[in-house]
Design a protein around this motif. Structure first.
Motif, short mmCIF file in Angstrom:
data_model
loop_
_atom_site.label_atom_id
_atom_site.label_comp_id
_atom_site.label_asym_id
_atom_site.label_seq_id
_atom_site.Cartn_x
_atom_site.Cartn_y
_atom_site.Cartn_z
N THR A 124 53.77 67.63 -76.94
CA THR A 124 55.20 67.35 -77.06
C THR A 124 55.67 66.58 -75.83
O THR A 124 54.96 66.46 -74.85
CB THR A 124 56.02 68.64 -77.18
OG1 THR A 124 55.81 69.41 -76.00
CG2 THR A 124 55.59 69.45 -78.39
N ARG B 118 60.29 71.49 -81.95
CA ARG B 118 60.44 70.66 -83.12
C ARG B 118 59.66 69.35 -83.00
O ARG B 118 59.23 68.78 -84.01
CB ARG B 118 61.92 70.35 -83.34
CG ARG B 118 62.17 69.69 -84.66
CD ARG B 118 63.58 69.21 -84.82
NE ARG B 118 64.50 70.29 -85.17
CZ ARG B 118 65.74 70.08 -85.58
NH1 ARG B 118 66.19 68.85 -85.72
NH2 ARG B 118 66.53 71.09 -85.88
N CYS B 119 59.49 68.88 -81.79
CA CYS B 119 58.84 67.58 -81.53
C CYS B 119 57.46 67.53 -82.20
O CYS B 119 56.68 68.46 -82.12
CB CYS B 119 58.69 67.40 -80.03
SG CYS B 119 57.70 65.99 -79.55
N ILE B 120 57.19 66.42 -82.89
CA ILE B 120 55.89 66.28 -83.54
C ILE B 120 54.93 65.42 -82.70
O ILE B 120 53.81 65.16 -83.11
CB ILE B 120 56.01 65.69 -84.96
CG1 ILE B 120 56.67 64.32 -84.92
CG2 ILE B 120 56.78 66.63 -85.86
CD1 ILE B 120 56.59 63.58 -86.24
N GLY B 121 55.41 64.96 -81.56
CA GLY B 121 54.52 64.23 -80.66
C GLY B 121 54.19 62.82 -81.08
O GLY B 121 53.11 62.32 -80.78
N CYS B 122 55.13 62.15 -81.76
CA CYS B 122 54.84 60.79 -82.21
C CYS B 122 54.98 59.77 -81.08
O CYS B 122 54.49 58.66 -81.17
CB CYS B 122 55.74 60.40 -83.36
SG CYS B 122 57.47 60.28 -82.89
#
Ligand code: SF4
Ligand code: SF4
Lengths: 486, 330
Positions: free
Chosen positions: B221, B173-177
């Protein structure tokens, strides 16, 4: 009286000529300029694709400095976008007549810098392919979410704010474009017609336009303030030394206005020169907006003092390490150059009327814009390099940061994108709000010929309510601004 | 078969799935459970492939053996791993008097999670709070804070706090922000800047992802110490705890008021903390860590032996400068 009217018409005709002349004039210089921009953009896109395929590891960012040039640029671009609001909305609300020739360029700057500012965090994402998660799994408690919401709102608002005053101009362009032989001109005609939204310059239409402009002016100011406040919150909501600060909201807003207004001056100077608008954008304009920038720089300097002096007095452990690094350490040269060269020096220069002459002012503003950008970097990076846990036994690349060619290329491409959109816009649409300038001239004319506008307006209104078809006098509303060419 | 290209295997699998679907998908679900493959729908990292017979049409196909693995030992579902284990409150205690900086915990963790050597989910710092105070070793995992700044800022809920106290990341789910990395005051989180190495992918290959396992990792991620929830579910201790030769690490359940170390000694948590003046690192930040430290009193090793300067690999930047950075409430 008759001669006066005649002169007024002539003058307005000149304005229209002057404003519309530069559009669709593609000289060699323009072509070379656009070519250069496109090359920079293509190279940036290539680097970005490389980054997409191989991960953010192709940049210089690592685990300690996990946000770098991209996020600094994001903050800077969003800051620039405050220019439009400042010049258009604040000056409109305070009825500053001199704003008229510069509103369009300021609003455009807002629009474009928001577009590209908004792209920066997406470029910085590790998984841009999962952007939809922000909708599917979005959580309102995240400062990033606040950013997204307020930037989207501001973007919508400033698009409307840019577009609304363009409507009468679009009608003007539509009516003036006679030659529809080439395909491009046909396209332009079509575009202008669509964008004019059937504008005929009727009284109701003017009324509606003015009303919506007033509403937008009032709405856009708090939205703009909220944008940079929440941009600062992505930093201020953390516990990191240097970011954990209660003045971050106003500090960022002030920084945004300071850099944004400086960029407006740069834009003004560029258009004045390139499009020969010396007649409209005069040294007086520069003097006046120079005062505005001076005031904003003073506010910014004051907040800088609060941001650094208060913790520096106390020198608490973790924050102390960061400040030592900024004041005397590896960042000290850049830090002090920023503080003296781009805050203090501009204040001194702009305090003198001579410093607000065009050339010194433009140079000062270049310093301010560059300084603001570097300052964003100094807010983001050194803090990340001074975490609570010591940086020990890590690969050398983790404990230092300087953006590498990928980050520079992608950022340069975004900057080039800003210039490209502005250039293309200027080639398609008038860079001054023709009707606003005209309105200014008319108002001036009315003042000079001592017409009591208010009285005339009352007479006209009374006449209208009596059902009389009185010859309209009020130039602002009744003189058709768009000559019926059909 | 191991050297098959990913593309081929993906096509094979897709083809396989499509054909199976067409033929009604009557597969030997009892044996291999292919519905799992259908429902998951996501191409997974491929390891080695096996030959399979599709009973529907009698044809032979190649399929990643990973898919069989995932059915044979399915991890808990995503929802389950977001909830956590009911009735538990996991807790860790680290006795600084015992830690001699051997880093066995780090190594065990890295082996357990197929981690590259530069990523130390539990990292042994050499601390020296002031010039006048003695240095000591300080192993630091994720603190699984009860007021976690990291989960608060996540825009998509990819990192979350569970009822058993564990803070996990869902890398699907992580969008890597990297907001969470900025928010964690303890530099606990790592970002996957690049693709996991081929070697790593090969060794993880068969495993199906679950936030409780943290592997296979995905580029773009975030990852961090997860308190080994998959081990806990099997009734085992986290890798670092069970591998500490000095018995410096304790792990247990706060609700039971008991923690256990590598030798299997179970002690009363409250008593341990009371007797050894247990504290939490940077208490003043209010993050409420679930990891407690026992002060390095009567150490099992000689403090002056700690050579702080030598511990710094990176000579370009004087990281020793930062040695005294961390204010330790003691
Ligand atoms: S130590 Fe850091 S990553 Fe772990 S729970 Fe606390 S804030 Fe989050
Ligand atoms: S990097 Fe991933 S886990 Fe961290 S805040 Fe962003 S989306 Fe959440």
């Amino acid at each position: 009286m008759a001669t006066e009217k005649y002169n007024l018409k002539e003058e307005i005709e000149t304005v229209r000529e002057d404003c519309l002349r530069p559009t669709n004039h593609w000289g060699t210089n323009t072509k070379v300029w656009i070519g250069c921009l496109v090359v920079v953009i293509i190279w940036g896109v290539y680097c970005y694709i490389n980054q997409l395929r191989n991960g953010l590891g192709v940049t210089a960012m690592r685990n300690y400095v996990s946000w770098g040039l991209y996020i600094s640029t994001f903050v800077f671009f969003i800051g620039i976008s405050h220019s439009g609001t400042l010049v258009s909305a604040i000056l409109r609300i305070t009825k500053q007549e001199w704003r008229r020739p510069i509103t369009r360029s300021a609003e455009l700057l807002t629009f474009v810098s928001l577009c590209f500012g908004g792209i920066m965090p997406i470029i910085d994402l590790g998984r841009p392919d999962r952007l939809a998660n922000l909708v599917i799994h979005g959580r309102i408690q995240s400062p990033l979410m606040w950013d997204i919401i307020s930037i989207c709102t501001y973007f919508t608002g400033s698009t409307v704010f840019l577009f609304l005053p363009m409507i009468p101009d679009m009608a003007l362009c539509r009516d003036r474009l006679k030659d529809t032989t080439t395909r491009f001109n046909k396209f332009r005609k079509w575009l202008y017609t669509k964008m004019a939204l059937g504008w005929k310059g009727t009284k109701e239409q003017w009324h509606m336009l003015e009303k919506s402009m007033t509403i937008m002016t009032i709405v856009i100011i708090p939205v703009a303030v909220s944008v940079h406040t929440v941009v600062s919150y992505i930093f201020a909501m953390t516990l990191r030394p240097g970011w954990d600060s209660t003045v971050f909201g106003p500090y960022f807003v002030a920084g945004a206005l300071y850099s944004g207004s400086a960029c407006v001056i740069l834009g003004m100077a560029a258009f004045r020169r390139l499009y020969h608008l010396e007649k409209y954008i005069t040294p007086r304009h520069f003097d006046l907006i120079g005062r505005v920038v001076l005031a904003l720089t003073l506010i910014y300097a004051y907040l800088n003092l609060n941001e650094y002096w208060i913790p520096a007095y106390k020198m608490a452990t973790a924050e102390g390490h960061l400040l030592t690094d900024l004041f005397y350490g590896s960042y000290s040269k850049v830090f002090w150059t920023c503080q003296f060269g781009t805050v203090l020096l501009p204040i001194i220069v702009m305090s003198f009327p001579k410093g607000r002459k065009i050339t010194p002012l433009v140079i000062t503003c270049i310093f301010i814009a560059a300084g603001a950008w570097v300052k964003r970097y100094l807010i983001v990076v050194p803090t990340l390099l001074h975490p609570y846990m010591p940086i020990q036994e890590v690969p050398g690349t983790w404990s230092t940061y300087f953006p590498n060619y990928v980050e520079f290329s992608v950022t340069a491409a975004c900057l080039a994108g800003i210039f490209l959109v502005i250039t293309l816009f200027a080639k398609m649409f008038p860079m001054m709000a023709v009707w606003e300038v005209e309105e200014g001239i008319e108002l001036e004319h009315d003042r000079l010929t001592a017409i009591d506008l208010k009285k005339e307006r009352e007479i006209a209104a009374a006449a209208e309510s009596n059902g009389e078809l009185l010859k309209p006098i009020e130039p602002k509303i009744i003189t058709p601004l768009i000559p019926s060419t059909k | 078969m191991n050297d098959e290209k990913n593309e081929t295997s993906k096509t094979d699998r897709r083809d396989f799935l499509r054909k199976s679907l067409i033929t009604g998908g009557i597969l030997a679900s009892g044996v291999l459970g292919f519905e799992k493959v259908f429902s998951s729908g996501k191409p997974k990292d491929t390891g080695e492939k096996s030959l399979l017979v599709n009973p529907a049409n009698g044809k032979i196909y190649k399929a990643s053996s990973m898919n069989m693995e995932e059915v044979i030992t399915p991890p808990v579902s995503n929802e389950e791993s977001r909830k956590g284990i009911a009735g538990k409150k996991f807790i860790m205690v680290i006795d600084l008097a015992k830690c001699d900086g051997c880093k066995k915990c780090t190594e065990a963790c890295q082996a357990m999670h197929y981690t590259e050597s530069d990523r130390e989910w539990i990292k042994v710092f050499t601390m020296k709070d002031a010039d006048t105070t003695a240095p000591y070793y300080f192993p630091k995992p994720c603190f699984h804070c009860d007021n976690p700044p990291c989960t608060k800022v996540c825009p998509v809920g990819a990192t979350f706090k569970r009822q058993d106290g564990i803070v996990l990341i869902d890398n699907e789910r992580c969008i890597g922000c990297r907001s969470c990395m900025a928010a964690c005051p303890y530099s606990t989180r790592f970002f996957n800047w690049s693709h996991p190495s081929a070697q790593q992918t090969a060794s993880i290959g068969k495993m199906e992802y679950s936030p409780e396992r943290s592997v296979p990792r995905r580029m773009g991620t975030v990852e961090k110490c997860d308190f080994c929830p998959d081990m806990i579910r099997q009734g085992k201790m986290p890798a670092c705890v069970s591998s500490c030769p000095m018995d410096a690490l304790y792990f247990g359940d706060q609700n039971e008021d008991a923690v256990t170390n590598a030798s299997g000694n179970t002690v009363k948590l409250s008593q341990l903390l009371e007797d050894n003046s247990g504290y939490r690192h940077l208490e003043e930040l209010g993050t409420e860590p679930r990891v407690y430290y026992l002060a390095p009193k009567n150490r099992k090793y000689s403090a002056p032996d700690i050579k702080t300067v030598k511990k710094v690999k990176d000579k370009t930047k004087p990281s020793t400068e930062n040695m005294d950075m961390s204010p330790m409430p003691m």
